[in-house]
Design a protein around this motif. Structure first.
Motif, PDB file in Angstrom:
ATOM      1  N   ASN A  89       0.822  -1.177  -0.160  1.00  0.00           N
ATOM      2  CA  ASN A  89      -0.044  -0.082  -0.073  1.00  0.00           C
ATOM      3  C   ASN A  89       1.080   1.257  -0.023  1.00  0.00           C
ATOM      4  O   ASN A  89       1.126   1.823   1.116  1.00  0.00           O
ATOM      5  CB  ASN A  89      -0.946  -0.134   1.142  1.00  0.00           C
ATOM      6  CG  ASN A  89      -1.769  -1.236   1.336  1.00  0.00           C
ATOM      7  OD1 ASN A  89      -2.824  -1.346   0.541  1.00  0.00           O
ATOM      8  ND2 ASN A  89      -1.704  -1.948   2.288  1.00  0.00           N
ATOM      9  N   ASN A  90       1.492   1.629  -1.155  1.00  0.00           N
ATOM     10  CA  ASN A  90       2.439   2.734  -1.465  1.00  0.00           C
ATOM     11  C   ASN A  90       1.852   4.005  -1.594  1.00  0.00           C
ATOM     12  O   ASN A  90       2.219   5.070  -1.378  1.00  0.00           O
ATOM     13  CB  ASN A  90       3.349   2.273  -2.458  1.00  0.00           C
ATOM     14  CG  ASN A  90       4.312   3.284  -2.899  1.00  0.00           C
ATOM     15  OD1 ASN A  90       5.104   3.837  -2.168  1.00  0.00           O
ATOM     16  ND2 ASN A  90       3.893   3.880  -3.873  1.00  0.00           N
ATOM     17  N   ALA A  91       0.794   4.128  -2.389  1.00  0.00           N
ATOM     18  CA  ALA A  91      -0.061   5.249  -2.997  1.00  0.00           C
ATOM     19  C   ALA A  91      -0.080   6.270  -1.653  1.00  0.00           C
ATOM     20  O   ALA A  91      -0.484   5.966  -0.671  1.00  0.00           O
ATOM     21  CB  ALA A  91      -1.341   5.293  -3.434  1.00  0.00           C
ATOM     22  N   GLY A  92       0.420   7.733  -1.871  1.00  0.00           N
ATOM     23  CA  GLY A  92       0.253   8.771  -0.744  1.00  0.00           C
ATOM     24  C   GLY A  92       0.302   9.998  -1.294  1.00  0.00           C
ATOM     25  O   GLY A  92       0.860  10.076  -2.461  1.00  0.00           O
ATOM     26  N   THR A  93      -0.224  10.845  -0.588  1.00  0.00           N
ATOM     27  CA  THR A  93      -0.195  12.442  -0.754  1.00  0.00           C
ATOM     28  C   THR A  93       0.580  13.104   0.487  1.00  0.00           C
ATOM     29  O   THR A  93       0.406  12.515   1.659  1.00  0.00           O
ATOM     30  CB  THR A  93      -1.767  12.734  -1.370  1.00  0.00           C
ATOM     31  OG1 THR A  93      -1.179  14.337  -1.739  1.00  0.00           O
ATOM     32  CG2 THR A  93      -2.447  12.824  -0.042  1.00  0.00           C
ATOM     33  N   ALA A  94       1.077  14.059   0.033  1.00  0.00           N
ATOM     34  CA  ALA A  94       1.566  15.033   1.293  1.00  0.00           C
ATOM     35  C   ALA A  94       0.800  15.946   1.454  1.00  0.00           C
ATOM     36  O   ALA A  94      -0.333  15.932   1.569  1.00  0.00           O
ATOM     37  CB  ALA A  94       3.012  15.276   1.087  1.00  0.00           C
TER      38      ALA A  94
END
Ligand SMILES: NC(=O)c1ccc[n+]([C@@H]2O[C@H](COP(=O)([O-])OP(=O)(O)OC[C@H]3O[C@@H](n4cnc5c(N)ncnc54)[C@H](O)[C@@H]3O)[C@@H](O)[C@H]2O)c1
Length: 313
Positions: A89-94
């Motif tokens: 589960n890598n997808a990410g936003t900052a």
């Protein structure tokens, strides 16, 4: 998960950055891949590269912040592969900004992508892993999920939640045959700082012309992000470290020693030392924003001293 060859892996957010590098390197390890993202032309390029390496690879569009799209991703995955051995589960936003400027919708957006996506993965993918009694469930946290950095409060809170959730999974299911890991990157030279929203309260700016603000904001962003990643690592090197951690079934996967040190300081209860660490980080990060605001011409040091008050050194 010691042996990766011939096993099946699903990675979210694989079009850019760390996810993309994980895909290439896991392909080199001989894994069968299934990749997803919201930016399909870039993901298509990753697929083509991996096909040239001779690996089996499928792609699917999936916004991880939406339960239905995660369910669709699972349906597509299990149409191609019988079992899921490794889920990343890598997808990410900052996202960044001083705490009082961040709107509720920004808090929600960051939590939807970084935190709720993992809850959806728990609901959708974990039951199959549990039934089979094997697999490795990996989530991407952050150094900001271990230490409460300033100027990214929603991001920090979402990543602390991911770290906590991974510990909760481990403590409840350590005997289930499934491995759980949380990757905690810091300062990896990817796109994330240039693509995630940054909110700066207009009262902090001396520049008032909206067109100039737009132009200078881009420069501000570049100065800030370049400063942040200047002492960082490249995504290919980071991905190698993370895969090493996955192979060793580590609960926490770090790319820098100082996170281990921060955890130690907290664990043994050195409260004053830990508070000093937080203050030092605050000085560094707030002066980095100040530098970027001043050098881009959006504000002046004198104005920031007045408006930010005691947050400035
Ligand atoms: N780069 C760093 O220094 C750093 C530090 C700490 C944690 N992280 C974490 O590492 C992970 C990867 O980030 P990265 O640095 O490679 O950034 P990146 O922006 O290069 O890659 C993130 C990927 O996720 C995708 N994505 C974004 N929102 C999505 C959504 N709603 N649904 C599906 N895909 C989506 C993007 O299109 C992109 O391909 C993230 O979870 C991030 O929080 C990165």
């Amino acid at each position: 998960m010691k042996k990766l060859k011939g096993k099946n892996c699903l990675i979210t957010g694989a079009a850019y950055g760390i996810g993309r590098q994980l895909a290439f390197q896991l392909a080199k390890e001989g894994m069968n891949l299934f990749l997803s993202d919201i930016v399909m032309d870039k993901l298509e390029e990753v697929k083509e590269e991996i096909e040239k390496m001779g690996n089996k690879v499928f792609i699917c569009k999936c916004d991880v912040s939406k339960f239905d799209e995660m369910q669709h991703l699972a349906d597509e995955f299990f149409r191609e592969y019988e079992d899921l051995d490794l889920l990343i589960n890598n997808a990410g936003t900052a996202g960044g900004g001083f705490i009082e400027a961040i709107e509720i919708n920004e808090w929600k957006k960051v939590f939807d992508v970084n935190f709720w996506s993992i809850v959806y993965a728990i609901k959708i993918f974990l039951p199959k892993m549990l039934k089979r009694g094997s697999g490795h469930f990996v989530s991407t946290g952050s150094g900001a999920g271990i230490v409460g950095l300033p100027v990214h409060p929603h991001y920090v809170a979402s990543k602390f939640a991911v770290v906590g959730l991974t510990e909760a999974l481990y403590s409840e299911l350590y005997n289930s045959g499934i491995n759980f890991s949380v990757i905690c990157p810091i300062r990896v030279n990817t796109n994330i700082g240039m693509t995630s929203p940054i909110t700066i309260d207009p009262s902090l700016l001396t520049e008032k012309d909206p067109e100039e603000i737009k132009n200078k904001f881009q420069t501000f962003r570049e100065i800030w992000w370049e400063g942040y990643v200047a002492m960082g690592i490249e995504p290919d090197y980071a991905a190698k470290r993370y895969i090493k951690g996955i192979k060793k079934n580590k609960l926490y996967i770090f790319d820098k020693r100082r996170l281990r040190l921060a955890m130690f300081i907290k664990a043994v209860g050195l409260k004053h030392v830990y508070k000093a660490v937080l203050k030092k980080l605050s000085e560094e990060d707030i002066s980095a924003i100040e530098k970027a605001l001043v050098e881009s011409g959006l504000s002046t040091r004198e104005h920031l001293l007045k408006t930010l008050g005691n947050r400035m050194m």
